[in-house]
Structure formats: C-alpha cells, structure tokens
Design an enzyme around this catalytic site. Sequence first.
Site, PDB file in Angstrom:
ATOM      1  N   GLU A  43       1.829  32.209  93.128  1.00 57.78           N
ATOM      2  CA  GLU A  43       3.188  32.160  93.551  1.00 57.78           C
ATOM      3  C   GLU A  43       3.931  33.483  93.060  1.00 57.78           C
ATOM      4  O   GLU A  43       4.845  34.136  93.541  1.00 57.78           O
ATOM      5  CB  GLU A  43       3.931  31.068  92.977  1.00 57.78           C
ATOM      6  CG  GLU A  43       4.982  30.577  93.767  1.00 57.78           C
ATOM      7  CD  GLU A  43       5.494  28.974  93.182  1.00 57.78           C
ATOM      8  OE1 GLU A  43       5.154  28.067  94.088  1.00 57.78           O
ATOM      9  OE2 GLU A  43       6.005  28.923  92.527  1.00 57.78           O
TER      10      GLU A  43
ATOM     11  N   HIS B  29     -23.148  24.074  90.695  1.00 57.39           N
ATOM     12  CA  HIS B  29     -23.614  23.442  91.452  1.00 57.39           C
ATOM     13  C   HIS B  29     -22.685  22.989  92.693  1.00 57.39           C
ATOM     14  O   HIS B  29     -22.924  22.017  93.531  1.00 57.39           O
ATOM     15  CB  HIS B  29     -23.994  21.927  90.822  1.00 57.39           C
ATOM     16  CG  HIS B  29     -25.120  22.195  89.533  1.00 57.39           C
ATOM     17  ND1 HIS B  29     -26.268  22.222  89.737  1.00 57.39           N
ATOM     18  CD2 HIS B  29     -24.527  22.471  88.298  1.00 57.39           C
ATOM     19  CE1 HIS B  29     -26.959  22.408  88.566  1.00 57.39           C
ATOM     20  NE2 HIS B  29     -25.811  22.762  87.609  1.00 57.39           N
TER      21      HIS B  29
ATOM     22  N   LYS C 259      11.014  25.090 102.062  1.00 54.00           N
ATOM     23  CA  LYS C 259      11.932  23.943 101.818  1.00 54.00           C
ATOM     24  C   LYS C 259      13.077  24.139 102.701  1.00 54.00           C
ATOM     25  O   LYS C 259      13.519  22.922 102.799  1.00 54.00           O
ATOM     26  CB  LYS C 259      12.666  24.571 100.384  1.00 54.00           C
ATOM     27  CG  LYS C 259      11.736  24.299  98.977  1.00 54.00           C
ATOM     28  CD  LYS C 259      12.563  24.238  97.780  1.00 54.00           C
ATOM     29  CE  LYS C 259      11.538  24.197  96.534  1.00 54.00           C
ATOM     30  NZ  LYS C 259      12.294  24.726  95.066  1.00 54.00           N
TER      31      LYS C 259
HETATM   32  O1  PA5 Z   1       7.558  28.160  89.846  1.00 53.84           O
HETATM   33  C1  PA5 Z   1       8.257  27.800  90.577  1.00 53.84           C
HETATM   34  O2  PA5 Z   1       9.428  28.143  90.456  1.00 53.84           O
HETATM   35  C2  PA5 Z   1       8.119  26.710  91.636  1.00 53.84           C
HETATM   36  O3  PA5 Z   1       6.932  26.359  91.880  1.00 53.84           O
HETATM   37  C3  PA5 Z   1       8.799  25.323  91.165  1.00 53.84           C
HETATM   38  O4  PA5 Z   1       8.269  25.090  89.665  1.00 53.84           O
HETATM   39  C4  PA5 Z   1       8.868  24.299  91.949  1.00 53.84           C
HETATM   40  O5  PA5 Z   1       8.985  24.703  93.343  1.00 53.84           O
HETATM   41  C5  PA5 Z   1       9.537  22.997  91.537  1.00 53.84           C
HETATM   42  O6  PA5 Z   1      11.016  23.573  91.415  1.00 53.84           O
HETATM   43  P1  PA5 Z   1      12.242  22.735  90.603  1.00 53.84           P
HETATM   44  O7  PA5 Z   1      11.538  22.654  89.248  1.00 53.84           O
HETATM   45  O8  PA5 Z   1      13.532  23.561  91.014  1.00 53.84           O
HETATM   46  O9  PA5 Z   1      12.271  21.501  91.237  1.00 53.84           O
END
Ligand code: PA5
Length: 411
Positions: free
Chosen positions: A266, A287, A400
Amino acid sequence: MLNWNIRSSHKVQPDSKVFEEAVASYQKTISSDEIGFFRLPQNQELIAETKKVFEHFKHKRYFVHIGIGGSALGPEMLLSALGDSSGVEFIFINNIDPDDLCRKLEKINIKESLIYVVSKSGTTAETVAGMSILISMLLEAGIKEEEFKDYFVFCTDPVKGELRKLSKQWDVRALDIPSNVGGRFSVLTPVGLLPALFAGIEAEDILEGAEDIQKHLQDPKIGAEFFNLAFWIKDLHDQGIHQTVMMPYSSLLKEYSAWFVQLWAESLGKEEKGLTPIPAYGATDQHSQMQLFMEGPKDKVLMLIEVEKFQRDFPLKNNLECESFKNLSSFSLSQLMKAEFEGTLTALKENGRHVVHLKVPCLQAEYVGQLVLFAECLTVMVGELLKVDPFNQPGVEAGKKYANQWLKNHS
Ligand code: PA5
C-alpha cells in the site's frame, strides 16, 4: 539487536546525487511534524492513556477487536509473535464474511466483552458494519445505550470522524491514533498497544525496541548500510526485479509477513511503480513456494528472517534404526530449523537469487519492536527512491468510493 546482510552477487554503486537527495528527503520526512510514525516510541502520553484504559477494563474475559487493514494487521501480528499469556480470549473482526463472523461471535459472552473499535477515519464501511452488529448484540442482551461506555473503547483520529463524535455522544473512552500516523504505520499507537496489554505483553518493551532501532539507524555506519540496502532494492527494481518475498523462519512471525505485505504494497504500489510483496514463512514454505523462489523467474528479492534462539526446544533423540530418524537423533528441533535456514540461504545464493538475511536474537517484545520500525523506515526510504508518496493510498480510496456508490444505487 536486529541486523541484516545482503547475500547477492548484485552490487550497486549508488549514484551519489540521487542517493544524497533521497537520504536528505528521508531525513526530512521522518523528522517532519506531518509524519509521526518515527517518533512514536517517544510518545509517553499514548502509552500512559492506553494503560489507563487497560486498567479500567482488565477484568473483561473477551477482547473483540474490530478493524481492517492497518487497523487490524499490526495487533494481530503482535499477538501472534509474542503470544497471549493473559487468559483473555481475542476475537479479531477484520472482514465482513458473515459465516466467519458467525463462528467468531458464537465464542463470546457479550456481557463479558470489551469491544475495541479501531478506525483512523472512523468511516470504514467494513468496520462500521462490524460495530453495528455488535451494537445489535448488546441491545439484544438488554444493554442500554447509556451503558455502552462499559463495553466499547474506540481508537481513532483525535479530532475527526464519526467514531470520535460517537465517543462524545455515548461517553465512550476513545484512544488517539495521532493525526500524523497513517493506518499501516499505526501498530506502535494504541491500535497495537491496547491489545498487547490485554494479551499480557510488555507493550513498553515493544516501544523500547523500536527506540533502539531508531538510534541504531542514526549511527553513521549502520545508517549508511541501511540506505545502501534501500538503494540496492531500488536498483534491482529498476532492473525488473519487482517482487519482495518476506520469509521469516518462524511460525510466530507468519503474521509479520502479512503485516509487511500491507505496509510494502500500500505504501509503494502507485504511479505504476511498486514492489509486489509475497508472504511466506519457513521452513513450511520450503515445501510450497520455495521451488518458485529458487528456480522460477529471477524477479524477486527474498528477505529471510532468522530467529537466533527459540524460547523452547525439543530434542530429536530417538533409538530408531531408520536412516531419516537416526540422522536427526543428535539434534534439537531448533537446530533442524537452523539447518533448513542455512541450506536454503546457500542454495538461493548458488542459484543467483537476491537475498537479504535479517537476524533477531529471539522473539521478545523488544525485537518485534525493532522489526516493526525497521520495516517502516525501509518502506519510507524505498518510497523516497521510487519517488512515490508512501503515506497515501489513492487506489484504496477509489475502491471505497465506488463501493459506497454501489450501496447508494441499491438502497
Ligand atoms: O493503511 C491504511 O491507511 C489503510 O490500510 C487503513 O488502515 C484501512 O483502510 C482502514 O482504515 P481506517 O483505519 O480508517 O478504518
């Protein structure tokens, strides 16, 4: 102390201008007020507030953690790596699979549960859905809204978002995820620290370990090796080596691989650049995926983590005459792990594969803290070299948005 070595024939001579610019930019990033993950080990207030909440609710038998992505992977990783010696039963609601949720909820007694809702934005649909199901369970159990403060704790942005609003409306305790710390960099905030305390883990030791690696990386020699590692990864990326295998030789660090996958993917996967993370763990994946890693396309960097000393061990002593048993008889289980690790390392090198050998003395809280901050810093430095912003996730936001649109169209 965590240490690492590059095991590869690929050598780089960093272009000094590019390198110096990236290092300067990295230093600026980690010390800027807009980016907070690096200085979390020094944030005494966060741990103090987390401990207060723990003290208030420590009688609870069930800890129901609702969150997704960075709001779940870090705490799950800490508990898996460091264990749960407290007797508290943990339930992680980290997805919206109704069948899975049903199985998990069958295990809890809602009246003895603490429900920890973690969402930086306070608006993530999956987390809101989980929370609304738990609200229904509470109401069905005869618990009124004015009593919700005895069941819920929130963890969210200090100012923004609906969870923050609800915490005020219901007088529910809410711990802070500092505004300058993003989800996947949040494990050293109350996001990870509260579950750790409930599991009987010394949360302060995790922070101390993170602080140790912070200082370690500031040492000029170690710092230079760290920047070289990032540059080496970037150089291989530019030559088409686009995949990163994270493979600790420890079952307990399997979730560390999962946590790393999100951090790496990410943070770095954007603007048509990125390094695809592949989770693995040894010796099990020898394995399974190892055939591909060893002889498949030469497009991978493998990060192998060695745990030098396991806390427990088993002798493999036996009186059997069969060859395979006899061969092991003078060794212990941890020595077999060492043999598998060393064997794989040598074979990978012989096959011209690119390996980073990371080593931690053992799996104690401080070393897990070191592994966390090390990976976060490396991610940011590789981001600087790739010239991408490691702290945003526009691709996730787009999904989203369309999911919300779908809900509106179908309401
Ligand atoms: O790293 C990030 O920002 C995302 O993976 C969030 O953790 C994830 O989308 C969840 O978002 P939130 O904490 O706002 O619910």
